[in-house]
Design a protein around this motif. Structure first.
Motif, PDB file in Angstrom:
ATOM      1  N   ALA A   1       0.983  -1.099   0.018  1.00 48.62           N
ATOM      2  CA  ALA A   1      -0.106  -0.414   0.056  1.00 48.62           C
ATOM      3  C   ALA A   1       0.796   1.082  -0.300  1.00 48.62           C
ATOM      4  O   ALA A   1       0.649   2.185  -1.047  1.00 48.62           O
ATOM      5  CB  ALA A   1      -0.703  -0.094   1.049  1.00 48.62           C
ATOM      6  N   ALA A   2       1.860   1.488   0.885  1.00 48.60           N
ATOM      7  CA  ALA A   2       2.598   2.502   0.408  1.00 48.60           C
ATOM      8  C   ALA A   2       3.850   2.445  -0.432  1.00 48.60           C
ATOM      9  O   ALA A   2       4.722   3.941  -0.706  1.00 48.60           O
ATOM     10  CB  ALA A   2       3.736   2.452   1.830  1.00 48.60           C
ATOM     11  N   ALA A   3       4.203   1.765  -0.647  1.00 48.65           N
ATOM     12  CA  ALA A   3       5.481   1.731  -2.142  1.00 48.65           C
ATOM     13  C   ALA A   3       4.563   2.921  -3.199  1.00 48.65           C
ATOM     14  O   ALA A   3       3.835   2.818  -3.585  1.00 48.65           O
ATOM     15  CB  ALA A   3       5.903   0.074  -2.719  1.00 48.65           C
ATOM     16  N   GLY A   4       6.313   3.555  -3.224  1.00 47.25           N
ATOM     17  CA  GLY A   4       5.977   4.169  -4.829  1.00 47.25           C
ATOM     18  C   GLY A   4       4.342   5.138  -5.099  1.00 47.25           C
ATOM     19  O   GLY A   4       4.791   6.174  -5.180  1.00 47.25           O
ATOM     20  N   HIS A   5       4.478   5.613  -3.643  1.00 47.03           N
ATOM     21  CA  HIS A   5       3.442   7.386  -3.052  1.00 47.03           C
ATOM     22  C   HIS A   5       4.153   7.832  -3.418  1.00 47.03           C
ATOM     23  O   HIS A   5       5.254   8.060  -2.171  1.00 47.03           O
ATOM     24  CB  HIS A   5       2.674   6.550  -1.834  1.00 47.03           C
ATOM     25  N   GLY A   6       3.683   9.058  -3.365  1.00 44.02           N
ATOM     26  CA  GLY A   6       4.328  10.436  -2.744  1.00 44.02           C
ATOM     27  C   GLY A   6       4.002  11.444  -2.263  1.00 44.02           C
ATOM     28  O   GLY A   6       3.751  12.859  -3.409  1.00 44.02           O
ATOM     29  N   PRO A   7       3.173  11.349  -1.296  1.00 43.14           N
ATOM     30  CA  PRO A   7       1.877  11.893  -1.422  1.00 43.14           C
ATOM     31  C   PRO A   7       2.482  13.695  -1.154  1.00 43.14           C
ATOM     32  O   PRO A   7       3.539  14.277  -0.651  1.00 43.14           O
ATOM     33  CB  PRO A   7       1.187  11.533   0.523  1.00 43.14           C
ATOM     34  N   HIS A   8       1.155  14.643  -0.865  1.00 42.98           N
ATOM     35  CA  HIS A   8       1.635  15.842  -1.375  1.00 42.98           C
ATOM     36  C   HIS A   8       1.097  15.602   0.340  1.00 42.98           C
ATOM     37  O   HIS A   8       0.399  15.121   1.507  1.00 42.98           O
ATOM     38  CB  HIS A   8       0.448  16.790  -1.381  1.00 42.98           C
ATOM     39  N   PRO A   9       1.783  17.801   1.694  1.00 41.08           N
ATOM     40  CA  PRO A   9       1.187  17.117   2.923  1.00 41.08           C
ATOM     41  C   PRO A   9       0.017  17.593   3.213  1.00 41.08           C
ATOM     42  O   PRO A   9      -0.217  16.796   4.244  1.00 41.08           O
ATOM     43  CB  PRO A   9       1.965  19.387   2.945  1.00 41.08           C
ATOM     44  N   SER A  10      -1.098  17.820   2.879  1.00 46.76           N
ATOM     45  CA  SER A  10      -2.230  17.765   3.058  1.00 46.76           C
ATOM     46  C   SER A  10      -3.288  16.431   2.522  1.00 46.76           C
ATOM     47  O   SER A  10      -4.489  16.151   2.672  1.00 46.76           O
ATOM     48  CB  SER A  10      -3.043  18.754   2.176  1.00 46.76           C
ATOM     49  N   CYS A  11      -2.441  15.738   2.501  1.00 43.13           N
ATOM     50  CA  CYS A  11      -3.139  13.792   2.416  1.00 43.13           C
ATOM     51  C   CYS A  11      -3.952  14.150   3.457  1.00 43.13           C
ATOM     52  O   CYS A  11      -4.825  13.191   3.125  1.00 43.13           O
ATOM     53  CB  CYS A  11      -1.898  13.171   1.802  1.00 43.13           C
ATOM     54  N   TRP A  12      -2.967  13.668   4.488  1.00 46.89           N
ATOM     55  CA  TRP A  12      -3.833  13.447   6.183  1.00 46.89           C
ATOM     56  C   TRP A  12      -4.938  14.207   5.717  1.00 46.89           C
ATOM     57  O   TRP A  12      -5.761  13.747   6.316  1.00 46.89           O
ATOM     58  CB  TRP A  12      -3.056  13.608   6.925  1.00 46.89           C
ATOM     59  N   GLY A  13      -5.067  15.351   5.709  1.00 45.77           N
ATOM     60  CA  GLY A  13      -6.009  16.674   6.105  1.00 45.77           C
ATOM     61  C   GLY A  13      -7.496  15.595   5.193  1.00 45.77           C
ATOM     62  O   GLY A  13      -8.744  15.956   5.042  1.00 45.77           O
ATOM     63  N   GLN A  14      -7.054  15.503   3.404  1.00 46.26           N
ATOM     64  CA  GLN A  14      -8.212  15.431   2.662  1.00 46.26           C
ATOM     65  C   GLN A  14      -9.139  14.149   3.055  1.00 46.26           C
ATOM     66  O   GLN A  14     -10.118  13.653   2.688  1.00 46.26           O
ATOM     67  CB  GLN A  14      -7.772  15.662   1.281  1.00 46.26           C
TER      68      GLN A  14
END
Length: 99
Positions: A24-37
Motif C-alpha cells: 500500500a505504501a510503496a511508490g507513493h509521494g503524498p502531498h502534505p495535505s494528504c492526511w487532511g483530505q
C-alpha cells in the motif's frame, strides 16, 4: 512487539488490514495535505471520529501509529501524509492529495 500489536489494533479500528501494508505504501509521494483530505473523507464515511482516549489503554494515537508503521517498514516515513496514503489505499479510496 507490543508496538506492532497496538498499531495493528488501531488499524483494525480504521478498517485497514495490516497485512497489505508494504504494498500500500510503496511508490507513493503524498502531498502534505494528504492526511487532511483523507481524514475528511474518513469522517464522512463515519470511519473516524473517536478520539484515542475513548479506547482502552494503551492509547496509541495517530502520530504514534505512523511512527510504529514506519518502524516496521509498512510506510516510507513516519509522516501523517504517508499514514493518509496507507489508510486511503487500504480502504480502496483515491484521494487527490494522496496519489
Amino acid at each position: 512487539m507490543k508496538k506492532i500489536a497496538v498499531g495493528a489494533a488501531t488499524l483494525a479500528l480504521l478498517a485497514a488490514p495490516l497485512a497489505a501494508a508494504p504494498a500500500a505504501a510503496a511508490g507513493h509521494g503524498p502531498h502534505p495535505s494528504c492526511w487532511g483530505q483523507a481524514s475528511a473523507v474518513f469522517a464522512q464515511m463515519q470511519m473516524m471520529g473517536e478520539h484515542s482516549s475513548s479506547f482502552p489503554t494503551p492509547r496509541v494515537g495517530l502520530r504514534n501509529l505512523a511512527r510504529d508503521l514506519a518502524e516496521v517498514g509498512a510506510i516510507e516515513d513516519d509522516s501523517m501524509a504517508d499514514l493518509g496514503v496507507f489508510v486511503a489505499t487500504e480502504l480502496g479510496l483515491e484521494i487527490d492529495a494522496c496519489v
